[in-house]
Design a protein around this motif. Sequence first.
Motif, PDB file in Angstrom:
ATOM      1  N   MET A 118      12.127 -14.597   6.100  1.00 35.16           N
ATOM      2  CA  MET A 118      12.586 -15.635   5.176  1.00 35.16           C
ATOM      3  C   MET A 118      12.192 -17.021   5.677  1.00 35.16           C
ATOM      4  N   ARG A 119      12.403 -17.272   6.963  1.00 32.32           N
ATOM      5  CA  ARG A 119      12.109 -18.604   7.500  1.00 32.32           C
ATOM      6  C   ARG A 119      10.622 -18.920   7.474  1.00 32.32           C
ATOM      7  N   LEU A 120       9.794 -17.891   7.560  1.00 36.90           N
ATOM      8  CA  LEU A 120       8.344 -18.095   7.500  1.00 36.90           C
ATOM      9  C   LEU A 120       7.849 -18.260   6.068  1.00 36.90           C
ATOM     10  N   GLY A 121       8.713 -17.952   5.103  1.00 43.32           N
ATOM     11  CA  GLY A 121       8.318 -18.104   3.704  1.00 43.32           C
ATOM     12  C   GLY A 121       7.290 -17.094   3.242  1.00 43.32           C
ATOM     13  N   LEU A 122       7.365 -15.879   3.762  1.00 44.47           N
ATOM     14  CA  LEU A 122       6.380 -14.860   3.431  1.00 44.47           C
ATOM     15  C   LEU A 122       6.752 -14.146   2.134  1.00 44.47           C
ATOM     16  N   GLY A 123       5.770 -13.924   1.310  1.00 46.15           N
ATOM     17  CA  GLY A 123       5.994 -13.203   0.061  1.00 46.15           C
ATOM     18  C   GLY A 123       4.697 -12.616  -0.445  1.00 46.15           C
ATOM     19  N   VAL A 124       4.787 -11.786  -1.475  1.00 49.29           N
ATOM     20  CA  VAL A 124       3.602 -11.172  -2.070  1.00 49.29           C
ATOM     21  C   VAL A 124       3.638 -11.399  -3.577  1.00 49.29           C
ATOM     22  N   ALA A 125       2.475 -11.397  -4.189  1.00 49.36           N
ATOM     23  CA  ALA A 125       2.377 -11.606  -5.630  1.00 49.36           C
ATOM     24  C   ALA A 125       2.806 -10.356  -6.386  1.00 49.36           C
ATOM     25  N   ALA A 126       3.456 -10.570  -7.524  1.00 48.84           N
ATOM     26  CA  ALA A 126       3.929  -9.439  -8.324  1.00 48.84           C
ATOM     27  C   ALA A 126       2.782  -8.551  -8.783  1.00 48.84           C
ATOM     28  N   SER A 127       1.643  -9.155  -9.116  1.00 49.15           N
ATOM     29  CA  SER A 127       0.502  -8.351  -9.575  1.00 49.15           C
ATOM     30  C   SER A 127      -0.049  -7.499  -8.442  1.00 49.15           C
ATOM     31  N   ASP A 128       0.024  -7.993  -7.213  1.00 49.43           N
ATOM     32  CA  ASP A 128      -0.410  -7.186  -6.074  1.00 49.43           C
ATOM     33  C   ASP A 128       0.559  -6.033  -5.819  1.00 49.43           C
ATOM     34  N   ALA A 129       1.853  -6.332  -5.925  1.00 51.78           N
ATOM     35  CA  ALA A 129       2.846  -5.257  -5.786  1.00 51.78           C
ATOM     36  C   ALA A 129       2.635  -4.199  -6.865  1.00 51.78           C
ATOM     37  N   GLU A 130       2.315  -4.639  -8.076  1.00 47.66           N
ATOM     38  CA  GLU A 130       2.022  -3.706  -9.158  1.00 47.66           C
ATOM     39  C   GLU A 130       0.847  -2.799  -8.805  1.00 47.66           C
ATOM     40  N   ALA A 131      -0.197  -3.388  -8.200  1.00 49.87           N
ATOM     41  CA  ALA A 131      -1.384  -2.603  -7.865  1.00 49.87           C
ATOM     42  C   ALA A 131      -1.059  -1.531  -6.830  1.00 49.87           C
ATOM     43  N   VAL A 132      -0.231  -1.863  -5.844  1.00 52.20           N
ATOM     44  CA  VAL A 132       0.133  -0.862  -4.838  1.00 52.20           C
ATOM     45  C   VAL A 132       1.031   0.203  -5.455  1.00 52.20           C
ATOM     46  N   LEU A 133       1.967  -0.201  -6.302  1.00 50.33           N
ATOM     47  CA  LEU A 133       2.801   0.788  -6.989  1.00 50.33           C
ATOM     48  C   LEU A 133       1.949   1.756  -7.809  1.00 50.33           C
ATOM     49  N   ARG A 134       0.897   1.243  -8.418  1.00 52.76           N
ATOM     50  CA  ARG A 134       0.010   2.090  -9.208  1.00 52.76           C
ATOM     51  C   ARG A 134      -0.767   3.057  -8.322  1.00 52.76           C
ATOM     52  N   GLY A 135      -1.064   2.633  -7.098  1.00 55.11           N
ATOM     53  CA  GLY A 135      -1.842   3.479  -6.206  1.00 55.11           C
ATOM     54  C   GLY A 135      -1.042   4.558  -5.508  1.00 55.11           C
ATOM     55  N   LEU A 136       0.262   4.361  -5.345  1.00 57.02           N
ATOM     56  CA  LEU A 136       1.062   5.306  -4.562  1.00 57.02           C
ATOM     57  C   LEU A 136       1.065   6.733  -5.109  1.00 57.02           C
ATOM     58  N   PRO A 137       1.159   6.958  -6.426  1.00 60.79           N
ATOM     59  CA  PRO A 137       1.192   8.351  -6.897  1.00 60.79           C
ATOM     60  C   PRO A 137      -0.035   9.168  -6.516  1.00 60.79           C
ATOM     61  N   SER A 138      -1.181   8.544  -6.356  1.00 57.68           N
ATOM     62  CA  SER A 138      -2.390   9.292  -5.998  1.00 57.68           C
ATOM     63  C   SER A 138      -2.714   9.207  -4.513  1.00 57.68           C
ATOM     64  N   LEU A 139      -1.824   8.597  -3.724  1.00 58.82           N
ATOM     65  CA  LEU A 139      -2.117   8.368  -2.298  1.00 58.82           C
ATOM     66  C   LEU A 139      -2.451   9.654  -1.555  1.00 58.82           C
ATOM     67  N   SER A 140      -1.602  10.672  -1.670  1.00 56.94           N
ATOM     68  CA  SER A 140      -1.832  11.890  -0.897  1.00 56.94           C
ATOM     69  C   SER A 140      -3.107  12.599  -1.331  1.00 56.94           C
ATOM     70  N   LEU A 141      -3.419  12.573  -2.625  1.00 52.14           N
ATOM     71  CA  LEU A 141      -4.649  13.202  -3.109  1.00 52.14           C
ATOM     72  C   LEU A 141      -5.880  12.470  -2.575  1.00 52.14           C
ATOM     73  N   ARG A 142      -5.837  11.142  -2.624  1.00 50.62           N
ATOM     74  CA  ARG A 142      -6.969  10.356  -2.133  1.00 50.62           C
ATOM     75  C   ARG A 142      -7.129  10.510  -0.630  1.00 50.62           C
ATOM     76  N   TYR A 143      -6.010  10.491   0.083  1.00 47.56           N
ATOM     77  CA  TYR A 143      -6.058  10.616   1.543  1.00 47.56           C
ATOM     78  C   TYR A 143      -6.692  11.950   1.952  1.00 47.56           C
TER      79      TYR A 143
END
Length: 401
Positions: free
Chosen positions: A242-267
């Motif tokens: 919190m003190r460092l002010g770190l955050g991520v963009a919602a569209s980037d979080a969306e992209a990772v959420l989209r990738g997770l269901p196929s993670l094990s297959l791709r790996y």
Amino acid sequence: MAELTTTLIHHPYQPPAGFAAPQPGVFKASTVFFPNVAAMRQFEWKDKSAYTYGLHGTPTTYTLEERLCTLEGGVQCLLVPSGLAAIATVNLALLKSGDEVLIPDNAYAPAKALAEGELAHWGIAHRYFDPMNPADLAAKISPYTQLVWLEAAGSVTLEFPDLCAQVRICRAAKVLCALDNTWGAGLAFKPFDLQPGQLPALAVDISIHALTKYPSGGGDVLMGSVISTDERLHMQLKLCHMRLGLGVAASDAEAVLRGLPSLSLRYRQHDESARALAHWCQQRVEFAQVLHPALPQSPGHAPWQALCGHAFGAAAGLFSVIFKPGYSLAQVDAFCNALQWFRIGYSWGGPVSLVMPYQLETMRSSWPAHLQRGVLVRFSIGLESAADLQQDLQQALQALT
């Protein structure tokens, strides 16, 4: 009656609740509205019971954090802009002037640069230990050591350490240990349960993950995570975050959420192709050594087999080769340039195969005895046909002559 511009900004329409779809909704916000002043004063973001400001979480980031905890077997998760930012957050949260951090000599090079730069500037000492010799780690833990970094497999050279022995050493010394778990991706092994069935569980204290790699899967997102299981440790990390002010963009979080269901297959596909190509490279006379944890001749194969030999024996999509000493750097560069399907680029875990030559002397404190001399090249295997990639390697080897 309000003017049109005001009405468009404060429009009264609210869509009906109950909408459900395969992908979670994407909430983009810096400002978060409170229903009244009392709520503003009572809402708490630290325990995720409410929303106060976009930097402290939205439904999108909370959802991603919870799914990543499930992936790695953790309880609490922080999202940061990159894998290196995850490493930096852990260091800054846990270390102060006069402390010491121990780092494996085959760690991610930017993490070493951080220790040699900013951490040293702030009076935080560091030492490197031999990741393939647990006794060296045990001998180097001092009264000043507050944190030990672990990495499995090692960066570029892919040695697989005896991770369980390393964690036990840290436990015995009562020193926190943090693991760079990007290679394992939460699939090859569980960092918070290294020996399933054993009680109490043998676990690292913190797992960081460059979500840039396999969870994203597209080579188009930069993000990292910091996962833990201890509430007090998590809050120490979270307040620094919190003190460092770190955050991520919602569209980037969306992209990772989209990738997770196929993670094990791709790996699994990355792994299968990389393993086939690594075996093929073992037969080539141009290479002095092929580095891939699943190969019996590769350093750390036995610890890899013990920890990751379950199911399909996960080993990610990376392997490296060391050319025989007779080949010059210019010849190896020509080989890399001659590749057609392999693009020259850093990172890994995306759909496109990558190649990158390294000068190991600039990355290690000394040349490891278990590695043969010669120019090292790392391959990141994407999702192309393994047969096509093999033909590409074969034609590029002709550039050596």
